[in-house]
Structures are given as structure tokens and as C-alpha cells.
Write a protein that holds these residues in place. Structure first.
Motif, mmCIF file in Angstrom:
data_model
loop_
_atom_site.group_PDB
_atom_site.id
_atom_site.type_symbol
_atom_site.label_atom_id
_atom_site.label_comp_id
_atom_site.label_asym_id
_atom_site.label_seq_id
_atom_site.Cartn_x
_atom_site.Cartn_y
_atom_site.Cartn_z
ATOM 1 N N SER A 1 44.229 14.104 50.183
ATOM 2 C CA SER A 1 42.790 14.321 50.007
ATOM 3 C C SER A 1 42.060 13.020 49.691
ATOM 4 O O SER A 1 40.879 12.869 50.006
ATOM 5 C CB SER A 1 42.535 15.354 48.898
ATOM 6 N N VAL A 2 42.754 12.074 49.060
ATOM 7 C CA VAL A 2 42.170 10.748 48.824
ATOM 8 C C VAL A 2 42.197 9.923 50.106
ATOM 9 O O VAL A 2 41.228 9.245 50.457
ATOM 10 C CB VAL A 2 42.940 10.007 47.709
ATOM 11 N N ALA A 3 43.301 10.010 50.846
ATOM 12 C CA ALA A 3 43.490 9.173 52.032
ATOM 13 C C ALA A 3 42.490 9.488 53.138
ATOM 14 O O ALA A 3 42.135 8.601 53.923
ATOM 15 C CB ALA A 3 44.919 9.335 52.552
ATOM 16 N N ILE A 4 42.024 10.736 53.229
ATOM 17 C CA ILE A 4 41.082 11.050 54.311
ATOM 18 C C ILE A 4 39.689 10.485 54.027
ATOM 19 O O ILE A 4 38.780 10.656 54.839
ATOM 20 C CB ILE A 4 40.999 12.576 54.580
ATOM 21 N N ASP A 5 39.534 9.825 52.912
ATOM 22 C CA ASP A 5 38.310 9.060 52.640
ATOM 23 C C ASP A 5 38.399 7.641 53.193
ATOM 24 O O ASP A 5 37.428 6.892 53.161
ATOM 25 C CB ASP A 5 38.064 8.955 51.116
ATOM 26 N N LEU A 6 39.584 7.272 53.671
ATOM 27 C CA LEU A 6 39.840 5.880 54.052
ATOM 28 C C LEU A 6 39.944 5.717 55.565
ATOM 29 O O LEU A 6 40.330 6.644 56.281
ATOM 30 C CB LEU A 6 41.152 5.395 53.421
#
Length: 300
Positions: A29-34
Motif C-alpha cells: 500500500s505504501v509502494a503504490i504511491d511510488l
């Protein structure tokens, strides 16, 4: 406190696999911000990233070791503090940095890079700092912790979701835009619920010993925030970047800490209660510090 060193918390292998999966979802969920372009400015101007790394993986473990020497806690508590300090920054640091008006791009990049670096640096820091204190050195010998096994666990649980999230965001930005916010809140809610259920299964130990540990965790967390702020200030970073590094150092991935404790230390009581209380307290402290910081806009 010596009784706590003999306590083993109730945590089944199935529950450990579930926790691994939950942390993988949280990391995703954090990585799909990148996306790859988020890292380019930091590659061109890496100083803030280097300072954040130094604060996370050198300053905080060193401060933690000093705290252990000063307080002389029981071995399992001391090793729990060292292990939490050796973990990378927690993903909610990005949320708190944004809320505080800090450099969110720096925070997200630090989380990502620290997650990759943790494959090597987390087991290295646990082994190095733990071996310098005689009581924790004895615990490390008793458990026969294998740094390679720790590295593989960290890599599978954090690195693979990170790569998957960045890849999906790069090729299907339309999809990640729709699922980003719901997934972030759902994953955090699942994680909090899981920790709460795990605590309820061991409630008698938590109630019995948390009073011995709470003060040390609060002090340790305050030291982490102060270490991040002091390191960024000495490095002459702007207040905008300073807020990101302060929060990134003070918010630790205690969920990863719990996985390592149950996978490699048999759920050792002092370690597990330290990590569990860290997971609760750093959320409270993060809200308080970000609320205080946001009152004034950070200069860039």
C-alpha cells in the motif's frame, strides 16, 4: 524483570504467516504511491537521503545502546529495544510527515530505500549492537540467530511487495489511483486488529509486565525523534526536510520487529512486549508531533 526473560508469548505458526502477509499488504500500500521518477531528484541531490539513512541505521541504534547501558534493563527488554532500533522506518511515517507539513517525497523515498537496505543492515545492527552488551550477547548465542535467514525474511516480506507496488503504479496508474487510499486504511486497520487480537491472547503477560516496559519505550521513542531532529539539524537541512527525517527516525517498523521476534526468538516475552507497545505508542507520539509541527509552515 528476570521473570520476563523466561516468558514465551502464545503465537502460532499460522498467525506468524498471517502477520507476514499483513505486513506485505501494508508495504504494498505504501509502494503504490511510488514510481521510478520519485527517486530521480534524490539521486541528483542525495544529501538529505544520506542524512536520513545515517539517522535511521547509525544514530538511532547507537543512542539505543547508550540507553541500554544507562538503564541496564533485563536482557530480553534490552534486546527488544535494540531490535526495534535496527528495523527500518514504519510506513505510517509517510502519513505523519505529510500531516506535519514536511517533505513527503523524502519520507517515502527513505522508507523505500531503508526497506531495501534493511535486508542487510537490520540483521547486521541486531548482531553488532546486541553482541556489545553481555546479557543480550548471551541471548543471541542461545537463539543462534542467523543473519542470512533474517535477511531472507526481511527481503521476502518487504522487498517483494515494494517492487510489486512500484511496478503496478508504473504500468497501471489508473488502478493504483483508485485503490491507493482505501488499501492504505484497510491494511492499517487489519494490522491494528491483528496486534490487538495477539495481545488479547497474551493479555495476562501484557498487563503484568507492560508497566515495567512502558516508560522505557516512551523514553526510547522520544530519543528516536530527538536523534532524527538533531542529526538533520547538525547536517544543516531545511526545516522541510528536517521534519521528514525526525518523523522517519521516530516511527519504526515494529510489525517487522514482531515477525523477527516470533520467527527467530521464540516470542521472547520482553522483546515481544517492547515491540507491541512500540507499535501502539509511536502512533500516539506521531499524531502528537505532527500536530505540533503543522502549526507553522516549514521553510524549504
Amino acid at each position: 524483570m528476570t521473570g520476563l526473560d523466561a516468558v514465551r508469548l502464545n503465537f502460532s505458526p499460522g498467525a506468524l504467516h498471517l502477520l507476514n502477509a499483513i505486513l506485505g499488504i501494508v508495504m504494498f500500500s505504501v509502494a503504490i504511491d511510488l514510481s521510478p521518477r520519485d527517486f530521480r531528484p534524490l539521486v541528483r541531490r542525495p544529501w538529505a537521503l544520506i542524512v536520513g539513512f545515517t539517522s535511521q541505521f547509525l544514530v538511532l541504534p547507537a543512542l539505543t545502546f547508550g540507553l541500554v547501558l544507562a538503564l541496564q534493563p533485563s536482557p530480553s527488554i534490552a534486546l527488544g529495544l535494540i531490535l526495534v532500533a535496527a528495523c527500518p522506518g514504519g510506513n505510517v511515517s509517510n502519513f505523519f510527515t505529510h500531516r506535519a507539513g514536511g517533505n513527503t517525497a523524502l519520507s517515502v523515498s527513505l522508507t523505500a530505500f531503508a526497506t531495501v537496505a534493511a535486508i542487510v543492515l537490520t540483521p547486521l545492527n541486531i548482531a553488532f549492537w546486541g553482541s556489545l552488551y553481555a546479557p543480550t550477547r548471551a541471548l543471541l548465542h542461545e537463539t543462534h540467530i542467523d543473519p542470512v535467514s533474517v535477511a531472507i525474511t526481511v527481503g521476502v516480506m518487504l522487498l517483494l511487495p515494494l517492487i510489486a507496488g512500484i511496478t503496478l503504479n508504473h504500468y497501471r496508474y489508473d488502478l493504483t489511483t483508485r485503490i491507493r487510499d482505501p488499501l492504505k486504511w484497510i491494511s492499517m486497520a487489519i494490522f491494528v486488529a491483528f496486534v490487538a487480537l495477539s495481545l488479547s491472547a497474551n493479555w495476562q503477560y501484557f498487563v503484568q509486565f507492560v508497566g515495567l516496559i512502558a516508560g522505557m519505550v516512551v523514553l526510547h521513542n522520544a530519543l528516536a525523534f530527538a536523534g532524527g531532529y538533531g542529526t538533520a539539524t547538525l547536517a544543516r537541512l531545511s526545516p522541510f526536510d528536517r521534519r521528514a527525517i525526525t518523523i522517519e527516525t521516530g516511527i519504526q517498523n515494529s510489525g517487522l520487529g514482531l515477525v523477527l521476534i516470533f520467527a527467530f526468538f521464540g516470542g521472547l516475552g520482553g522483546m515481544a512486549i517492547v515491540a507491541a507497545f512500540w507499535g501502539i505508542w509511536h502512533i500516539i507520539a506521531g499524531f502528537a508531533i505532527s500536530t505540533l509541527m503543522r502549526r507553522k509552515e516549514a521553510a524549504r
